[in-house]
Design a protein around this motif. Structure first.
Motif, short mmCIF file in Angstrom:
data_model
loop_
_atom_site.label_atom_id
_atom_site.label_comp_id
_atom_site.label_asym_id
_atom_site.label_seq_id
_atom_site.Cartn_x
_atom_site.Cartn_y
_atom_site.Cartn_z
N LYS A 344 0.83 -1.21 0.00
CA LYS A 344 0.00 0.00 0.00
C LYS A 344 0.86 1.26 0.00
O LYS A 344 0.42 2.33 -0.43
N GLU A 345 2.11 1.13 0.51
CA GLU A 345 3.01 2.28 0.51
C GLU A 345 3.34 2.74 -0.91
O GLU A 345 3.69 3.90 -1.15
N VAL A 396 0.61 -7.84 -9.94
CA VAL A 396 0.31 -6.86 -8.90
C VAL A 396 1.34 -5.74 -8.94
O VAL A 396 1.01 -4.56 -8.78
N LEU A 397 2.58 -6.12 -9.18
CA LEU A 397 3.68 -5.14 -9.22
C LEU A 397 4.27 -5.05 -10.62
O LEU A 397 4.28 -6.02 -11.37
N GLU A 398 4.77 -3.87 -10.92
CA GLU A 398 5.53 -3.66 -12.15
C GLU A 398 6.94 -3.23 -11.76
O GLU A 398 7.13 -2.54 -10.74
N THR A 407 13.24 -0.78 -9.45
CA THR A 407 12.17 -0.01 -8.80
C THR A 407 10.85 -0.73 -9.00
O THR A 407 10.52 -1.16 -10.11
N LEU A 408 10.08 -0.85 -7.92
CA LEU A 408 8.79 -1.52 -7.97
C LEU A 408 7.65 -0.52 -7.78
O LEU A 408 7.75 0.38 -6.94
N SER A 409 6.59 -0.71 -8.53
CA SER A 409 5.40 0.13 -8.39
C SER A 409 4.17 -0.73 -8.58
O SER A 409 4.24 -1.83 -9.17
N LEU A 410 3.03 -0.26 -8.10
CA LEU A 410 1.79 -0.99 -8.28
C LEU A 410 1.32 -0.88 -9.73
O LEU A 410 1.44 0.17 -10.35
N SER A 411 0.80 -1.98 -10.25
CA SER A 411 0.21 -1.92 -11.59
C SER A 411 -1.08 -1.11 -11.51
O SER A 411 -1.65 -0.92 -10.43
N LYS A 412 -1.54 -0.66 -12.64
CA LYS A 412 -2.74 0.18 -12.67
C LYS A 412 -3.95 -0.52 -12.05
O LYS A 412 -4.71 0.08 -11.29
N GLY A 416 -5.96 0.37 -6.79
CA GLY A 416 -7.19 0.70 -6.08
C GLY A 416 -7.69 -0.43 -5.21
O GLY A 416 -6.93 -1.03 -4.44
N ASP A 417 -8.98 -0.78 -5.39
CA ASP A 417 -9.63 -1.77 -4.52
C ASP A 417 -9.10 -3.19 -4.72
O ASP A 417 -9.22 -4.03 -3.82
N ALA A 418 -8.52 -3.47 -5.89
CA ALA A 418 -8.05 -4.83 -6.16
C ALA A 418 -7.00 -5.27 -5.14
O ALA A 418 -6.99 -6.43 -4.70
N LEU A 419 -6.12 -4.35 -4.73
CA LEU A 419 -5.11 -4.68 -3.73
C LEU A 419 -5.77 -4.96 -2.38
O LEU A 419 -5.40 -5.91 -1.68
N GLU A 420 -6.75 -4.14 -2.01
CA GLU A 420 -7.46 -4.35 -0.74
C GLU A 420 -8.12 -5.73 -0.72
O GLU A 420 -8.08 -6.44 0.31
N LYS A 421 -8.72 -6.13 -1.83
CA LYS A 421 -9.39 -7.42 -1.90
C LYS A 421 -8.40 -8.57 -1.78
O LYS A 421 -8.68 -9.58 -1.15
#
Length: 430
Positions: A344-345, A396-398, A407-412, A416-421
């Protein structure tokens, strides 16, 4: 003959690592060039009752950097020659014929470029098949059995009689899984004495504590000091592939209320956990999940732990056994849950991979101290790295590499809510 180590490096956790394909690829290429009519790969497992590098591995798993080896370090290790580390076990698995493997997949012994992609994909499958052969030959030792039972216990400790009873029960379970045993455990006449000796060895080297709360207590209560759990986890991990598939089903059953469960729901959730831990456990190559699930469910039924009913339901007959077997996965589930939470960070800004591993490890330690997770062995940099690789493989990560930094970042989709789920889904099994 050619000997090589398919994992590429020593395991710091006792668990088999994912295969490396460099040397394997060279051997396959030699076959494609008709250097030999056939090549036989013989899976070999080398297992130790106690490990020399225990303190080093403990430091590295905790996040410490691997120290460079030099002559001074070598001279300091001479004390090892005066120490007792128990037995070493070498087991050989069934040879795997490269010729038969290629014929099964219609792969020609040809170096033409048009066949490169097919050979590349199947070289990976071959690597995993060899690794699965190694996992099936791993030696079940008395210390590994005792460590597994103590680590999976939900309470603080176990009395001597209960520890030995559960250990003997676990051995009977593994007999049915066609596991390889050390000589002492292979015979029912010597198994109990071997288990008792293993407990005393662990007490002698302070890996396990023995307490007698009252003056009249005839038998001690055994428990693992917090700082020693990582070392015992090494021994548990050395045999975990013998029971991981059963533990996944048990874990799913243990995390739903009631006595009767819907077959389809249990299979669906077991598939989720199997995919989640695809970088942790070695599964049979080319197997269909539905078939593997049914085989392992049947194995639990044969042992009298559950019933599979004609109306497509499952009835648990021994919930305490389900809890115990499912408990083998505690640290894996807790580490993956906290790592998923730490992603989430990345909503604020991307992070270097090493920085994200450090933050995930710090958060795991925080969750343990606050009592949100129960296993300190989840604070494991190797386990967290495996989790991050799974999140990359699953989209989940790119990642983006600049020089030596990734460097890691969240995929599009997961910003949002997909990570929470996903986090919530994993948390259901804690």
């Amino acid at each position: 003959s050619l000997e090589f180590f398919l994992e590429g490096t020593r395991s710091r956790t006792g668990k088999l690592l994912m295969p490396k394909f460099g040397i394997l690829g060279m051997i396959v290429e030699a076959y494609r060039r008709n250097a030999r009519d056939d090549i036989q790969f013989v899976p070999v497992s080398i297992d130790y009752e106690k490990i020399i590098e225990a303190k080093t591995y403990e430091r590295e798993i905790g996040g410490g950097k691997k120290k460079k080896e030099d002559i001074t370090t070598l001279l300091r290790t001479t004390s090892v020659l005066r120490s007792k580390f128990g037995r070493m076990h070498v087991q050989f698995g069934e040879p795997i014929s490269l010729k038969s493997f290629a014929e099964e997949r219609s792969l020609p012994a040809s170096i033409h470029e048009e066949h490169d992609e097919a050979w590349r994909d199947n070289t990976e499958r071959l690597g995993y098949r060899i690794l699965h052969g190694i996992s099936k030959t791993s030696t079940v030792t008395p210390i590994a059995v005792v460590a597994t039972i103590l680590l999976s216990n939900k309470g603080r400790g176990l009395s001597r009689s209960v520890l030995l009873e559960r250990s003997a029960e676990f051995i009977r379970f593994l007999y049915g899984a066609s596991a390889r045993f050390s000589e002492a455990l292979a015979s029912k006449e010597t198994a109990e004495a071997a288990l008792s000796e293993a407990v005393e060895k662990l007490v002698d080297d302070n890996s396990v504590s023995a307490d007698r709360p009252g003056r009249g207590d005839a038998e001690p209560i055994y428990h693992i000091p917090e700082e020693k759990r990582v070392i015992l986890d090494y021994h548990k991990n050395s045999i975990i592939n013998q029971f991981a598939a059963h533990a996944i089903i048990a874990r799913v059953l243990a995390n739903y209320d009631g006595d009767v469960y819907q077959y389809d729901k249990i299979r669906k959730e077991s598939r989720f956990l199997s995919r989640l831990f695809k970088r942790e456990f070695i599964y049979p190559v080319g197997s269909v999940f539905a078939n593997v699930f049914d085989e392992n469910l049947a194995a639990l039924a044969i042992r009298g732990i559950l019933d599979v009913n004609e109306d497509n339901t499952i009835t648990v007959r021994k919930p305490e056994r389900i809890d115990s077997i499912g408990g083998f996965l505690d640290n894996f589930i807790e580490a993956y849950w906290v790592t998923a939470n730490s992603l989430k960070e990345l909503r604020t800004f991307p992070l270097w991979e090493k920085e994200l591993i450090t933050r995930a490890q710090e958060q795991t330690r925080r969750e343990y101290l606050e009592g949100n997770i129960s296993r300190p062995e989840a604070i494991n940099s190797t386990l967290i790295q495996s989790a991050l690789r799974w999140f990359q493989d699953s989209g989940v990560l790119e990642s983006r590499t600049s020089g030596k930094r990734k460097t890691l970042s969240l995929s599009k989709h997961y910003s949002g809510d997909a990570l929470e789920k996903l986090v919530e889904h994993i948390s259901q099994f804690i």
